[in-house]
Design a protein around this motif. Sequence first.
Motif, PDB file in Angstrom:
ATOM      1  N   LEU A  58      -9.078  -6.256 -44.979  1.00  0.00           N
ATOM      2  CA  LEU A  58     -10.052  -5.180 -45.174  1.00  0.00           C
ATOM      3  C   LEU A  58     -11.467  -5.706 -45.393  1.00  0.00           C
ATOM      4  O   LEU A  58     -12.422  -5.155 -44.845  1.00  0.00           O
ATOM      5  N   LEU A  59     -11.625  -6.764 -46.147  1.00  0.00           N
ATOM      6  CA  LEU A  59     -12.951  -7.314 -46.405  1.00  0.00           C
ATOM      7  C   LEU A  59     -13.641  -7.725 -45.102  1.00  0.00           C
ATOM      8  O   LEU A  59     -14.829  -7.453 -44.899  1.00  0.00           O
ATOM      9  N   SER A  63     -16.966  -6.240 -42.795  1.00  0.00           N
ATOM     10  CA  SER A  63     -18.024  -7.048 -42.172  1.00  0.00           C
ATOM     11  C   SER A  63     -18.197  -6.649 -40.712  1.00  0.00           C
ATOM     12  O   SER A  63     -19.321  -6.518 -40.226  1.00  0.00           O
ATOM     13  N   LEU A  64     -17.083  -6.474 -40.005  1.00  0.00           N
ATOM     14  CA  LEU A  64     -17.154  -6.036 -38.603  1.00  0.00           C
ATOM     15  C   LEU A  64     -17.846  -4.673 -38.509  1.00  0.00           C
ATOM     16  O   LEU A  64     -18.710  -4.465 -37.650  1.00  0.00           O
ATOM     17  N   ALA A  65     -17.468  -3.761 -39.395  1.00  0.00           N
ATOM     18  CA  ALA A  65     -18.057  -2.424 -39.393  1.00  0.00           C
ATOM     19  C   ALA A  65     -19.565  -2.482 -39.625  1.00  0.00           C
ATOM     20  O   ALA A  65     -20.331  -1.796 -38.943  1.00  0.00           O
ATOM     21  N   ARG A  66     -19.973  -3.316 -40.561  1.00  0.00           N
ATOM     22  CA  ARG A  66     -21.402  -3.457 -40.867  1.00  0.00           C
ATOM     23  C   ARG A  66     -22.163  -3.964 -39.645  1.00  0.00           C
ATOM     24  O   ARG A  66     -23.207  -3.421 -39.269  1.00  0.00           O
ATOM     25  N   VAL A  67     -21.631  -4.992 -38.991  1.00  0.00           N
ATOM     26  CA  VAL A  67     -22.290  -5.562 -37.804  1.00  0.00           C
ATOM     27  C   VAL A  67     -22.341  -4.536 -36.675  1.00  0.00           C
ATOM     28  O   VAL A  67     -23.351  -4.418 -35.972  1.00  0.00           O
ATOM     29  N   ALA A  73     -13.544   3.152 -41.640  1.00  0.00           N
ATOM     30  CA  ALA A  73     -12.494   4.151 -41.382  1.00  0.00           C
ATOM     31  C   ALA A  73     -12.303   4.387 -39.885  1.00  0.00           C
ATOM     32  O   ALA A  73     -11.199   4.715 -39.434  1.00  0.00           O
ATOM     33  N   TYR A  74     -13.355   4.213 -39.108  1.00  0.00           N
ATOM     34  CA  TYR A  74     -13.279   4.415 -37.660  1.00  0.00           C
ATOM     35  C   TYR A  74     -12.189   3.548 -37.033  1.00  0.00           C
ATOM     36  O   TYR A  74     -11.474   3.991 -36.140  1.00  0.00           O
TER      37      TYR A  74
END
Length: 110
Positions: A58-59, A63-67, A73-74
């Motif tokens: 999850l962590l 990071s992937l989501a932020r980038v 959640a997507y």
Amino acid sequence: MPPRRFPSSSSIFGQRLRQARARAGLPQDRLGVLAGLEESSSSARISRYESGVHEPPLLFTESLARVLGVPAAYFYCKDDRLAEIILHYADMSEPRRSELQAKAAELAQH
């Protein structure tokens, strides 16, 4: 008739990751580096995530989501319409999010 199959969470994760990466216009290796992976292994790791071989912790997903500019959640959303709504929600200002929430509650009552 064979039983209906639903995609596994890892294949959903991979599909959503691939979609978000394409939306951002990033190659696998670049995404991996921007998210904190070593350059030498970034492309292979992202490829494994996209293919459903592995799912990141999850962590690292955050990071992937932020980038990629998407909510974490997507990546886990099995419903395509809800996934699209999540992307729209992420792009909205806070007042618009409140309007959306109120409208969704109103629509759910009918």
